[in-house]
Design a protein around this motif. Structure first.
Motif, PDB file in Angstrom:
ATOM      1  N   LEU A  49      37.934  39.889  46.117  1.00 48.15           N
ATOM      2  CA  LEU A  49      36.503  40.114  45.983  1.00 48.15           C
ATOM      3  C   LEU A  49      36.186  41.520  45.477  1.00 48.15           C
ATOM      4  O   LEU A  49      35.245  41.715  44.721  1.00 48.15           O
ATOM      5  N   GLU A  50      36.984  42.484  45.884  1.00 46.64           N
ATOM      6  CA  GLU A  50      36.714  43.872  45.503  1.00 46.64           C
ATOM      7  C   GLU A  50      36.792  44.074  43.990  1.00 46.64           C
ATOM      8  O   GLU A  50      36.026  44.838  43.417  1.00 46.64           O
ATOM      9  N   THR A  51      37.725  43.386  43.333  1.00 44.46           N
ATOM     10  CA  THR A  51      37.920  43.574  41.899  1.00 44.46           C
ATOM     11  C   THR A  51      37.446  42.383  41.078  1.00 44.46           C
ATOM     12  O   THR A  51      37.489  42.425  39.846  1.00 44.46           O
ATOM     13  N   HIS A  52      37.036  41.309  41.745  1.00 45.25           N
ATOM     14  CA  HIS A  52      36.602  40.076  41.074  1.00 45.25           C
ATOM     15  C   HIS A  52      37.677  39.557  40.116  1.00 45.25           C
ATOM     16  O   HIS A  52      37.402  39.208  38.974  1.00 45.25           O
ATOM     17  N   THR A  53      38.911  39.551  40.610  1.00 48.42           N
ATOM     18  CA  THR A  53      40.027  39.065  39.801  1.00 48.42           C
ATOM     19  C   THR A  53      40.950  38.199  40.655  1.00 48.42           C
ATOM     20  O   THR A  53      40.972  38.300  41.878  1.00 48.42           O
TER      21      THR A  53
END
Length: 198
Positions: free
Chosen positions: A59-63
């Motif tokens: 979630l932090e990097t959306h990857t």
């Protein structure tokens, strides 16, 4: 544990299989930039793959974090897979229309039918009412007027947008907030549907 998934496209594909879309309606859908969604057809859902992807989502990097590298869904992916326009005017839903009477007027003008008051829940329309209308319509003849073709095309476009591209957890309801953007058939293709879908 494998995640449970739910389809939000209702009976759209069953409807399309039973009543093939008239070529003149498909031409309007193509002009509006949403033909790729129709062409992609109903895809199979692989619940195991979705579960694996969810486990790898950060979630932090959306990857997605894979063994070899990181990856994410991009605008280019939506443009290639669905042929959606990614440049153009922003898609802004209109939730200021508050009365059911106003929504009924818009439905009559754009879709050609007036849902009953019971078919609405705030800014949502029951999928069952929309499906019943679509199933009750005879197939278009080659002598159909352009207004009739446009109304039928807007029905399919509306269903593709709110039932597939921007489905939410409302279950048996279709969100009406994007509906006013379909009033000008010539302008539909100028919106960045890919951006809002992403």
């Amino acid at each position: 544990m494998i995640l449970n998934t739910r389809r939000e496209d209702g009976n759209f594909w069953k409807l399309v299989e039973k009543y093939h879309i008239h070529p003149r309606v498909l031409k309007v859908i193509r002009i509006c930039g949403l033909y790729g969604v129709y062409r992609a057809n109903r895809f199979a859902i692989d619940r195991s793959l979705i579960t694996a992807l969810v486990e790898r989502w950060h979630l932090e990097t959306h990857t997605f974090h894979f063994r070899t590298s990181k990856a994410t869904v991009t605008l280019q992916d939506l443009e290639v897979l669905y042929g959606l326009p990614v440049n153009g005017d922003p898609v802004l839903g209109n939730e200021t229309i508050k009365t059911i009477g106003n929504w009924q007027n818009i439905c009559q003008r754009l879709l050609g039918f007036i849902p009953s008051r019971e078919d609405f829940k705030a800014n949502f329309l029951k999928v069952a009412a929309f499906n019943a209308y679509m199933l009750s319509q005879p197939e278009l003849l080659n002598t159909a007027t352009q207004d009739m073709i446009n109304q039928k095309a807007i029905c399919y476009i509306f269903w593709m947008i709110v039932g597939m591209l921007m489905a939410d957890t409302s279950g048996g309801y279709l969100k009406l907030m994007y509906f006013p953007m379909l009033e000008d058939i010539d302008k539909i293709g100028s919106y960045s549907w890919g951006s809002v879908t992403l």
